[in-house]
Design a protein around this motif. Structure first.
Motif, PDB file in Angstrom:
ATOM      1  N   UNK A 193      79.792  98.031 127.710  1.00  0.00           N
ATOM      2  CA  UNK A 193      78.872  97.090 127.066  1.00  0.00           C
ATOM      3  C   UNK A 193      79.582  95.906 126.428  1.00  0.00           C
ATOM      4  N   UNK A 194      80.755  96.165 125.837  1.00  0.00           N
ATOM      5  CA  UNK A 194      81.474  95.083 125.166  1.00  0.00           C
ATOM      6  C   UNK A 194      82.563  94.483 126.037  1.00  0.00           C
ATOM      7  N   UNK A 195      82.843  95.129 127.174  1.00  0.00           N
ATOM      8  CA  UNK A 195      83.829  94.635 128.137  1.00  0.00           C
ATOM      9  C   UNK A 195      85.217  94.483 127.505  1.00  0.00           C
ATOM     10  N   UNK A 196      85.597  95.448 126.729  1.00  0.00           N
ATOM     11  CA  UNK A 196      86.910  95.423 126.098  1.00  0.00           C
ATOM     12  C   UNK A 196      87.956  96.010 127.041  1.00  0.00           C
ATOM     13  N   UNK A 197      89.213  95.661 126.801  1.00  0.00           N
ATOM     14  CA  UNK A 197      90.298  96.289 127.549  1.00  0.00           C
ATOM     15  C   UNK A 197      90.473  97.712 127.034  1.00  0.00           C
ATOM     16  N   UNK A 198      91.162  98.531 127.822  1.00  0.00           N
ATOM     17  CA  UNK A 198      91.250  99.953 127.496  1.00  0.00           C
ATOM     18  C   UNK A 198      91.837 100.226 126.116  1.00  0.00           C
ATOM     19  N   UNK A 199      92.953  99.607 125.706  1.00  0.00           N
ATOM     20  CA  UNK A 199      93.466  99.892 124.364  1.00  0.00           C
ATOM     21  C   UNK A 199      92.457  99.576 123.258  1.00  0.00           C
ATOM     22  N   UNK A 200      91.702  98.469 123.422  1.00  0.00           N
ATOM     23  CA  UNK A 200      90.694  98.128 122.426  1.00  0.00           C
ATOM     24  C   UNK A 200      89.551  99.140 122.432  1.00  0.00           C
ATOM     25  N   UNK A 201      89.167  99.629 123.617  1.00  0.00           N
ATOM     26  CA  UNK A 201      88.129 100.659 123.704  1.00  0.00           C
ATOM     27  C   UNK A 201      88.558 101.930 122.983  1.00  0.00           C
ATOM     28  N   UNK A 202      89.797 102.328 123.206  1.00  0.00           N
ATOM     29  CA  UNK A 202      90.304 103.542 122.557  1.00  0.00           C
ATOM     30  C   UNK A 202      90.391 103.355 121.047  1.00  0.00           C
ATOM     31  N   UNK A 203      90.801 102.166 120.608  1.00  0.00           N
ATOM     32  CA  UNK A 203      90.870 101.899 119.168  1.00  0.00           C
ATOM     33  C   UNK A 203      89.483 101.921 118.540  1.00  0.00           C
ATOM     34  N   UNK A 204      88.504 101.310 119.236  1.00  0.00           N
ATOM     35  CA  UNK A 204      87.132 101.340 118.740  1.00  0.00           C
ATOM     36  C   UNK A 204      86.614 102.775 118.655  1.00  0.00           C
ATOM     37  N   UNK A 205      86.860 103.557 119.703  1.00  0.00           N
ATOM     38  CA  UNK A 205      86.414 104.945 119.696  1.00  0.00           C
ATOM     39  C   UNK A 205      87.067 105.753 118.597  1.00  0.00           C
ATOM     40  N   UNK A 206      88.377 105.551 118.377  1.00  0.00           N
ATOM     41  CA  UNK A 206      89.085 106.298 117.340  1.00  0.00           C
ATOM     42  C   UNK A 206      88.580 105.935 115.948  1.00  0.00           C
ATOM     43  N   UNK A 207      88.367 104.643 115.706  1.00  0.00           N
ATOM     44  CA  UNK A 207      87.880 104.217 114.390  1.00  0.00           C
ATOM     45  C   UNK A 207      86.485 104.774 114.118  1.00  0.00           C
ATOM     46  N   UNK A 208      85.603 104.673 115.112  1.00  0.00           N
ATOM     47  CA  UNK A 208      84.249 105.208 114.934  1.00  0.00           C
ATOM     48  C   UNK A 208      84.278 106.726 114.761  1.00  0.00           C
ATOM     49  N   UNK A 209      85.140 107.389 115.503  1.00  0.00           N
ATOM     50  CA  UNK A 209      85.224 108.844 115.407  1.00  0.00           C
ATOM     51  C   UNK A 209      85.663 109.286 114.019  1.00  0.00           C
ATOM     52  N   UNK A 210      86.700 108.643 113.482  1.00  0.00           N
ATOM     53  CA  UNK A 210      87.170 109.018 112.145  1.00  0.00           C
ATOM     54  C   UNK A 210      86.114 108.720 111.083  1.00  0.00           C
ATOM     55  N   UNK A 211      85.421 107.579 111.217  1.00  0.00           N
ATOM     56  CA  UNK A 211      84.394 107.231 110.243  1.00  0.00           C
ATOM     57  C   UNK A 211      83.234 108.227 110.279  1.00  0.00           C
ATOM     58  N   UNK A 212      82.762 108.536 111.476  1.00  0.00           N
ATOM     59  CA  UNK A 212      81.639 109.462 111.603  1.00  0.00           C
ATOM     60  C   UNK A 212      82.032 110.878 111.173  1.00  0.00           C
ATOM     61  N   UNK A 213      83.232 111.313 111.541  1.00  0.00           N
ATOM     62  CA  UNK A 213      83.657 112.670 111.189  1.00  0.00           C
ATOM     63  C   UNK A 213      83.868 112.812 109.694  1.00  0.00           C
ATOM     64  N   UNK A 214      84.512 111.813 109.065  1.00  0.00           N
ATOM     65  CA  UNK A 214      84.692 111.865 107.615  1.00  0.00           C
ATOM     66  C   UNK A 214      83.347 111.818 106.900  1.00  0.00           C
ATOM     67  N   UNK A 215      82.428 110.961 107.376  1.00  0.00           N
ATOM     68  CA  UNK A 215      81.098 110.902 106.777  1.00  0.00           C
ATOM     69  C   UNK A 215      80.339 112.203 106.927  1.00  0.00           C
ATOM     70  N   UNK A 216      80.431 112.807 108.127  1.00  0.00           N
ATOM     71  CA  UNK A 216      79.768 114.093 108.351  1.00  0.00           C
ATOM     72  C   UNK A 216      80.369 115.168 107.461  1.00  0.00           C
TER      73      UNK A 216
END
Length: 297
Positions: free
Chosen positions: A59-82
């Motif tokens: 959807x955002x057409x990011x390169x792979x490293x940016x996709x992984x960074x976005x996924x990691x940041x969202x994962x840590x935020x959601x997991x810590x919030x949960x």
């Protein structure tokens, strides 16, 4: 050479089990209750990681490293919030209740987390592309070699670093002193001016972050996190941590590492279909034979 290769293959698995058991022991030290939510947080982190990486790519057409960074940041935020929400509104109110009540509540939270991730992914099994899979030769005799990939070595190093850093904080840091005080006797800690409820919440958030980091690293290597993995890993971590003492993080990590070694060797030399039954039977045997009592507040 084949046995040496299998011992090398056991390193990433042992490191994963060790860091999971270490984080679980941090949470168990303040709850003194069996917690199935921890394994669900591990799987939830991996699922959110893949989901947001997929959003970044498609959807955002990011390169792979940016996709992984976005996924990691969202994962840590959601997991810590949960972890914060579960600790504050589910586990903390039930801390003085019976152990059965907390197990049932944890089971309900685990199912809810798995269903949330499944619905967000629209029941699709999302996969990451392989990366950092270049073989690194650890040893060779000229005709054959013992190899691990870059991501296996990186994951192992990062997981061991998490355990080492966490152990240093627990041993030397102020948070570690508060955690040990609440672990030993929360009522006595409160009489000394320590807010046991606050220490409980921070401990659970830290444990959730450890589970989140573990889920990200494991998913980066395997490429996927199954919807039902939370229940399997939850049961495994609960029993694995009991081998080295679930209230002693380093002991739990050491016992988990040994279990990872045994599981890998069984996969190499035994029938694969019987691996999980063997692991669970071994865990039950060790926990029952070496059972130690820990006072429950």
């Amino acid at each position: 050479m084949y046995p040496l290769q299998q011992l090398a293959n056991a390193l990433p698995v042992a490191a994963l089990y060790a860091v999971l058991a270490f984080g679980y022991a941090i949470a168990f030290g303040v709850t003194k209750r069996v917690d199935l939510v921890y394994g669900a947080l591990f799987a939830f982190a991996g699922q959110v990681y893949v989901l947001f990486a997929d959003v970044g790519w498609n959807r955002l057409w990011l390169v792979l490293p940016a996709c992984l960074a976005l996924g990691a940041a969202a994962s840590l935020a959601y997991t810590a919030g949960a972890g914060l929400l579960v600790g504050r509104f589910v586990l903390l109110p039930l801390l003085r209740a019976s152990q059965n009540a907390l197990i049932v509540a944890g089971l309900g939270v685990s199912i809810a987390l798995m269903e949330m991730a499944r619905l967000a992914a629209k029941t699709r099994s999302l996969w990451l592309p392989p990366f950092l899979n270049t073989p690194v030769t650890l040893w060779t005799d000229g005709t054959s070699s013992v190899d691990l990939t870059v991501i296996q070595l990186g994951n192992t190093a990062l997981m061991l670093a998490i355990v080492g850093l966490g152990a240093a904080v627990l041993h030397f840091g102020r948070f570690g002193r508060y955690w040990r005080a609440v672990n030993d006797d929360p009522r006595a800690a409160e009489l000394c001016g320590i807010d046991a409820r606050r220490v409980f919440l921070w401990s659970y958030v830290v444990a959730s972050l450890v589970a989140g980091l573990s889920g990200i690293l494991a998913t980066s290597y395997y490429g996927n996190m199954d919807f039902g993995a939370g229940m399997v890993f939850g049961l495994k971590v609960v029993m694995i941590a009991g081998i080295g003492g679930a209230w002693h993080p380093l002991g739990a990590a050491a016992g988990a590492a040994l279990l990872g070694l045994a599981e890998t060797l069984w996969s190499a030399f035994g029938p694969l279909a019987w691996r999980d039954p063997f692991v669970f039977a071994l865990l039950v045997f060790i926990v029952v034979v070496g059972r130690r009592e820990q006072p429950v507040p």
